[in-house]
Design a protein around this motif. Structure first.
Motif, mmCIF file in Angstrom:
data_model
loop_
_atom_site.group_PDB
_atom_site.id
_atom_site.type_symbol
_atom_site.label_atom_id
_atom_site.label_comp_id
_atom_site.label_asym_id
_atom_site.label_seq_id
_atom_site.Cartn_x
_atom_site.Cartn_y
_atom_site.Cartn_z
ATOM 1 N N ASP A 1 55.922 -43.672 7.953
ATOM 2 C CA ASP A 1 56.218 -45.119 7.997
ATOM 3 C C ASP A 1 57.684 -45.393 7.694
ATOM 4 O OD1 ASP A 1 53.630 -45.852 8.618
ATOM 5 O OD2 ASP A 1 53.020 -45.837 6.505
ATOM 6 N N ARG A 2 58.169 -44.740 6.660
ATOM 7 C CA ARG A 2 59.523 -45.029 6.177
ATOM 8 C C ARG A 2 60.583 -44.774 7.244
ATOM 9 N NH1 ARG A 2 64.099 -44.061 4.044
ATOM 10 N NH2 ARG A 2 64.611 -44.821 1.955
ATOM 11 N N PHE A 3 60.341 -43.695 8.038
ATOM 12 C CA PHE A 3 61.322 -43.354 9.073
ATOM 13 C C PHE A 3 60.861 -43.809 10.455
ATOM 14 C CE2 PHE A 3 62.104 -40.397 5.560
ATOM 15 C CZ PHE A 3 63.449 -40.647 5.342
ATOM 16 N N ASP A 4 59.847 -44.678 10.441
ATOM 17 C CA ASP A 4 59.396 -45.308 11.678
ATOM 18 C C ASP A 4 59.064 -44.268 12.753
ATOM 19 O OD1 ASP A 4 58.773 -47.375 13.301
ATOM 20 O OD2 ASP A 4 60.837 -47.745 13.984
ATOM 21 N N LEU A 5 58.283 -43.287 12.357
ATOM 22 C CA LEU A 5 58.019 -42.165 13.260
ATOM 23 C C LEU A 5 56.780 -42.366 14.140
ATOM 24 C CD1 LEU A 5 58.717 -39.218 10.762
ATOM 25 C CD2 LEU A 5 60.263 -40.158 12.491
ATOM 26 N N ARG A 6 55.894 -43.287 13.704
ATOM 27 C CA ARG A 6 54.571 -43.324 14.347
ATOM 28 C C ARG A 6 54.612 -43.625 15.838
ATOM 29 N NH1 ARG A 6 50.688 -42.725 10.451
ATOM 30 N NH2 ARG A 6 51.312 -43.442 8.386
ATOM 31 N N SER A 7 55.584 -44.416 16.239
ATOM 32 C CA SER A 7 55.611 -44.819 17.657
ATOM 33 C C SER A 7 55.834 -43.608 18.574
ATOM 34 C CB SER A 7 56.707 -45.864 17.880
ATOM 35 O OG SER A 7 57.927 -45.336 17.418
ATOM 36 N N ASP A 8 56.312 -42.503 18.022
ATOM 37 C CA ASP A 8 56.540 -41.323 18.860
ATOM 38 C C ASP A 8 55.579 -40.177 18.531
ATOM 39 O OD1 ASP A 8 58.698 -42.231 20.526
ATOM 40 O OD2 ASP A 8 59.838 -42.379 18.659
#
Ligand code: NA7
Length: 543
Positions: free
Chosen positions: A103-110
């Motif tokens: 979440d913190r590094f906004d990884l989920r979209s990839d």
């Protein structure tokens, strides 16, 4: 007339595909996407991120590395904001941490979850990797990076009759999310490696009766787990640079250094006092008590005898104590477990030990486990039987390199590789913590950070220099495998004949020492020197 084949969905075109959303895959995504600006997707069969910590939910599952070292060190902010609650983190806490990172590094979209990679084939014509998955979606990418972990392919023994068992059975590495209720049940645990040793005391607390099926007796050191107080949490954060320095410049990437002392520089009484202090302190640091424990058989014997005596002092039943201390390999030649009340558990009247060396398992019956002398009635069987380590998850995928040559074929005689990072014949494929790298002999996060950063720098180098491909040479790879085995032969590690380090736990697997045992610092230095020599041993080119 046959119907025409279904047209495959059009592939998603990317710069890089990463397989696995654990510690390795998350960081690799972050660097390739945010540092290099590449288009990347991470594929994972699980329904959540976490890799090994998504699957290993068995009772008592926790990491044997200390929590302040079992973390990413690349971000000061992340280090400062995360609070570990215990000396050794439990599985749910590690999973929360990895979700926080996503979440913190906004990884989920990839990250594409619920997607198992079925095949990855290198195209000789277009020089790209073509990936198929069980959802039907296909991908095409220039770089193919495996972040599948070293211990993620469950080793379920093929014992005849398992299908006929009328109770429930589970492998610890594929544990049901809803948990297993052992209350009032007769439970059998097969396996006394690190996992069994963690699970057995916790299962014993719940089960009506527990039978432990031991094939190889094991050393174990008390973990001395405890809640972390504020003073330690502050200390770990304030000294993060120091810990990082220690972890990246020592043998095992743990936050402590191997002692410079030799076991026989001390009298027996002094040596035992040193062991006693390490025993009271607890944890993997015990093996760092003397420098030569893994090199010198006589030195190793002093540690082995100390632990055997502890087992005999702890376990009150004479027969159980003998069976638990009848250990056939040098201390730490197999991955040394640490425990919370393992040997003490055998003092409980409802816990039995079956020595499979004397009475091997013959079959599984509808009622339970049948050894050469006895049928044990069981409601639940827990297989804590480990993994097809280091190569299993890679070989499960149908990976083909140049000219359609499969990884299975290339690895027929063992995992040919260069630095544990690449395989000859498989251009632009990288194996994070692959066989041939220090990996499992280390605290994993520093080993992972090193590989991810090395791979990222390598791809950056290719791009800056308008190079298209990198591939390990056959010659350098053969030399590297020889180097790994020579380094193993400088130690007592190969003396553990049943070790998964050697692939000896899986029937039919070639016996080759897989992790690089020359130490993390030596390995990192070698990797750096090779880069400084213009990627010596790699074939770097424009295609
Ligand atoms: P390990 O360390 O491979 O231990 C597996 C255990 O299961 C070990 O005691 C094995 O005995 C036993 N085993 C395996 N197959 C059988 C069969 N067929 N019958 C009886 N017993 C069997 O796996 P763990 O999961 O405990 O730990 C793996 C790593 O995970 C650990 O080192 C940490 O790094 C985290 P054997 O010794 O082969 O005789």
């Amino acid at each position: 007339m046959n119907a025409p084949p279904l047209s495959p969905s059009s592939p998603v075109l990317l710069d890089a595909i990463v397989v696995g959303a654990g510690f390795s895959g998350l960081y690799q995504l972050l660097l390739l996407r945010d540092k290099l600006g590449l288009s990347v997707k991470v594929l994972d069969a699980a329904q959540g991120v976490g890799g090994t910590w998504y699957w290993n939910r068995y009772p008592g599952a926790r990491c044997d590395s200390e929590s302040h070292s079992y973390a990413y060190y690349f971000s000061k902010e992340l280090l400062n904001e995360w609070e570990w609650s215990e000396r050794y983190p439990q599985q749910p806490e590690i999973l929360r941490y990895l979700n926080h990172v996503a979440d913190r590094f906004d990884l989920r979209s990839d990250i594409v979850l619920g997607t198992k990679v079925q095949s990855a084939h290198y195209g000789d014509t277009d020089k790209r990797w073509h990936i198929t998955t069980d959802t039907g979606q296909t991908y095409s990418a220039k770089y193919f990076i495996t972040a599948v972990g070293c211990l993620s392919s469950a080793n379920i023994p093929t014992i005849s009759g398992l299908d006929s068992f009328s109770g429930q059975w589970f492998h610890t590495g594929e544990w049901p999310h809803e948990g297993v209720d052992f209350k009032g049940k007769n439970v059998g645990v097969v396996g006394t490696g690190s996992t069994g040793i963690q699970a057995i005391p916790v299962i014993a607390e719940q089960a009506k009766h527990l039978t432990v099926f031991q094939r190889t007796a094991n050393y174990s050191i008390p973990a001395r787990n405890m809640p972390l107080d504020d003073a330690f949490k502050r200390y770990a954060k304030e000294n993060a640079d120091h810990f990082r320095e220690v972890m990246t410049t020592n043998t095992n990437a743990h936050p402590f250094r191997l002692s410079e002392r030799l076991a026989f520089d001390f009298s027996e009484a002094e040596r035992n006092q040193i062991y006693e202090e390490a025993w009271l302190k607890g944890g993997l640091q015990f093996r760092a008590s003397f420098k030569d424990l893994l090199q010198n058989s006589d030195s190793n014997q002093t540690a082995a005898d100390f632990i055997r005596n502890k087992i005999r002092q702890t376990v009150t039943d004479h027969v159980k104590a003998e069976q638990l201390s009848d250990i056939d390999h040098p201390f730490a030649a197999k991955r040394p477990p640490i425990d919370s009340g393992y040997f003490e558990t055998f003092n409980l009247t409802h816990v039995d030990l079956v020595n499979l060396r004397e009475t091997p398992i013959e079959s599984i019956t509808p009622r339970g486990i049948k050894t050469s002398t006895t049928e044990f009635n069981l409601d639940v069987i827990v297989f804590a039987t480990g993994f097809d380590a280091m190569t299993g998850s890679l070989l499960k995928m149908d990976i083909q390199g140049r000219h359609g040559v499969s990884l299975q074929k290339t690895w027929q005689a063992g995992p040919l590789n260069y630095l544990g990072l690449q395989v000859p014949g498989f251009p632009n494929m990288f194996t994070i913590t692959g066989p041939g790298s220090p990996s499992v002999l280390c605290n994993m996060p520093p080993a992972i950070e090193h590989h991810v950063e090395w791979i990222t720098n390598c791809i950056e180098h290719l791009q800056k220099n308008k190079m298209d491909s990198i591939e390990a040479s056959q010659h350098a790879s053969e030399n590297w495998v020889a180097t790994v085995n020579a380094a193993a032969n400088e130690t007592l590690l190969p003396q553990a004949k049943h070790s998964w380090y050697l692939g000896a736990n899986v029937p039919g697997k070639p016996r080759v020492f897989m992790p690089y045992p020359g130490g993390f610092l030596r390995y990192r230095t070698t990797c750096e020197e090779i880069v400084n020599k213009g990627y010596a041993g790699f074939i770097v080119g424009s295609e």
